[in-house]
Enzyme design. Structure first.
Site, short mmCIF file in Angstrom:
data_model
loop_
_atom_site.label_atom_id
_atom_site.label_comp_id
_atom_site.label_asym_id
_atom_site.label_seq_id
_atom_site.Cartn_x
_atom_site.Cartn_y
_atom_site.Cartn_z
N LYS A 11 -8.85 4.09 -6.64
CA LYS A 11 -9.36 2.71 -6.59
C LYS A 11 -9.66 2.31 -5.14
CE LYS A 11 -6.55 -0.53 -8.39
NZ LYS A 11 -6.16 -1.60 -7.45
N SER A 45 0.18 -3.76 5.79
CA SER A 45 -0.81 -4.01 4.76
C SER A 45 -2.15 -3.38 5.14
CB SER A 45 -1.00 -5.52 4.55
OG SER A 45 -2.18 -5.75 3.79
N ASP A 62 2.58 0.89 -4.50
CA ASP A 62 2.03 0.63 -5.84
C ASP A 62 2.81 1.35 -6.94
OD1 ASP A 62 0.06 -0.98 -4.76
OD2 ASP A 62 -1.40 0.65 -4.60
N ARG A 100 6.28 -8.06 -9.17
CA ARG A 100 6.66 -6.80 -9.85
C ARG A 100 8.17 -6.60 -9.93
NH1 ARG A 100 1.56 -2.99 -7.99
NH2 ARG A 100 0.27 -3.67 -9.75
C1 S3P Z 1 -4.64 -1.30 -1.07
C2 S3P Z 1 -3.56 -1.59 -0.27
C3 S3P Z 1 -2.24 -1.97 -0.81
C4 S3P Z 1 -2.10 -1.64 -2.29
C5 S3P Z 1 -3.31 -2.01 -3.07
C6 S3P Z 1 -4.55 -1.31 -2.53
C7 S3P Z 1 -5.91 -0.94 -0.41
O1 S3P Z 1 -2.05 -3.36 -0.64
O2 S3P Z 1 -0.96 -2.27 -2.82
O3 S3P Z 1 -3.13 -1.65 -4.43
O4 S3P Z 1 -6.84 -0.43 -1.09
O5 S3P Z 1 -6.04 -1.15 0.80
P1 S3P Z 1 -1.48 -3.95 0.76
O6 S3P Z 1 -2.34 -3.42 1.82
O7 S3P Z 1 -1.58 -5.44 0.63
O8 S3P Z 1 -0.06 -3.48 0.83
#
Ligand code: S3P
Length: 444
Positions: free
Chosen positions: A27, A173, A327, A358
């Site tokens: 994704k 993040s 995740d 969660r």
């Molecule tokens: C993601 C980063 C993560 C993850 C999300 C997808 C991404 O979130 O939990 O499902 O594609 O950069 P955070 O960066 O907020 O931790």
């Protein structure tokens, strides 16, 4: 999708899980491939694209801004890039659906445009915090208005000159880091991000693969504005987060053995592998089989994962692993509930602001199945033991729904999982694939 909002599953143990499968595309990589492909000069091909609701929402947003995206088949996209300054005003709200990644990354990229835009999302996304991107983007000169409490919708004003910054992210993040870096493409001078713990580096890798000069290492990235993105081929690996449900299910169900083909093995994603191994799991990494693999622009390491049933025991999940498995906690909670002894999770407060809270959603569901679990502000204490039948509410959270489908494979009685329609955001075809390898699961 509205008529499916209350869709449910009926799940129960069937037989040992056996066979080979390839889960859908990653994704995170799919979102970024569409975004960078759209801003590139030339035509990019994306192989292994995740045909999920989240990534389709991102593709639709770019179509609304004048980007032509062809779909020769479900797992392929041809993105006709318009160049860094070629997007046009959408004239409609851009609907990111359920996707935090879509909204946060787009907010950075849209802050650098010459037109105004508005980002909206579904009920879950409309409850997710956006201050974390608004604050650093405002420091760069962006003008973004949010709803009360810093929640979506986001109204992003165009025609604001952006200035590069050095930003120390207060939380680990990848979405915040990526929003700042994407705004940095349009900023004067240098933009740097420093993280308290390294997060997934797909934006950095893909920018480099599209020819944008960028320096990066775990926990930091630096680029300057004013370059050009060049179209390329992107091979999207199978999503580790989707493979995770099968790693847990096959570990738990006696007699199981599964081969998961060509799974993305970016070290910032595979924390669950380390945690499951600490719990006693038997998971081998082998060279990837089964056709096209990661590589090309966005080049990601991939491997086949061969998982066999093994008795699991509880652990204290090392806090250093948390960002690398952020995740995967719903799946880990299920592994813990079926393991021998106690599992303790700490340092995972971010779980409270994901597609659902969660920690609370998993605790309520596991309790409904008779599991002893105590919530803490940043984690949980889970006593492993028997799982009973019952009814659980996934609160529209895709990963919670799939985790309870896994839990049901160990349950003493039937489990009904409610509000499962959002599984299509990340894992279209989950029920069919899971049933094919032996999970007892049907639409209810
Ligand atoms: C993601 C980063 C993560 C993850 C999300 C997808 C991404 O979130 O939990 O499902 O594609 O950069 P955070 O960066 O907020 O931790």
């Amino acid at each position: 999708m509205s008529e499916q909002v209350n869709a449910s599953w009926i799940a129960s143990p069937d037989r040992p899980l056996r066979g080979e499968l390839r889960v859908p595309g990653d994704k995170s990589v799919s979102h970024r491939a569409v975004m960078l492909g759209a801003l590139a000069e030339g035509t990019s091909r994306v192989h292994g694209f995740l045909e999920g609701e989240d990534t389709r929402a991102t593709a639709r947003a770019f179509e609304a801004m004048g980007v032509r995206i062809d779909t020769p088949n479900a797992s392929e996209r041809i993105v006709h890039g318009v160049g860094l300054h070629g997007l046009r005003a959408p004239g409609i709200e851009l609907d990111c659906g359920n996707a935090g990644t879509g909204m946060r990354l787009l907010s950075g990229l849209l802050a650098g445009q010459s037109f105004d835009s508005e980002l909206i999302g579904d009920a879950s996304l409309s409850r997710r915090p956006m201050r974390r991107v608004i604050d650093p983007l405002s420091m760069m000169g962006a003008r973004i208005e949010a709803g009360p409490g810093g929640l979506p919708p986001l109204r992003i004003h165009g025609n604001n000159p952006l200035q590069g910054i050095e930003y120390k992210t207060p939380i680990a993040s990848a979405q915040v880091k990526s929003a700042v870096l994407l705004a940095g493409l349009y900023a004067r001078g240098e933009t740097a991000v420093l993280e308290p713990h390294p997060t997934r580096d797909y934006t950095e890798r893909m920018l480099a693969a599209f020819g944008w000069p960028i320096e990066f290492a775990p926990g930091r990235a630096r680029l300057s504005g004013g370059h050009v993105l060049r179209a390329g081929e992107v091979e999207v690996p199978a999503d580790f987060s989707s493979a995770a449900f099968f790693l847990v299910a096959a570990s738990l169900v006696p007699g199981s053995e599964l081969r998961l083909q060509a799974v993305g093995m970016n070290p910032r994603r595979t924390g669950l592998l380390a945690a499951l191994r600490l719990m006693g799991a038997d998971i081998r990494e082998e060279p990837a089989s089964g056709g096209r693999h990661g590589g090309g622009a966005g080049g990601e390491p991939v491997a086949d994962l061969v998982v066999r049933h093994a008795p699991l025991h509880g652990i204290e999940v090392p806090e250093a692993l948390v960002p690398d498995m952020i995740d995967e906690f719903p799946a880990l909670f299920v592994a813990a509930a079926c393991a021998r002894g106690r599992t303790v999770v700490r340092g995972a407060a971010e779980l409270r602001v994901k597609e659902s809270d969660r920690i609370a959603t998993m605790a309520a569901g596991l309790k409904a199945l008779g599991v002893e679990i105590g919530e803490t502000p940043d984690g949980a204490v889970i006593e492993g033991g028997r799982i009973g039948g019952g009814r659980v509410d996934s609160h529209g959270d895709h990963r919670i729904a799939m985790s309870f489908a896994v839990a049901a494979q160990l349950a003493g009685d039937e489990v009904i999982v409610d509000d499962v329609a959002n599984v299509s955001t990340s894992f279209p075809g989950f029920v069919e694939l899971a049933s094919a390898i032996g999970m007892g699961l049907q639409a209810g």
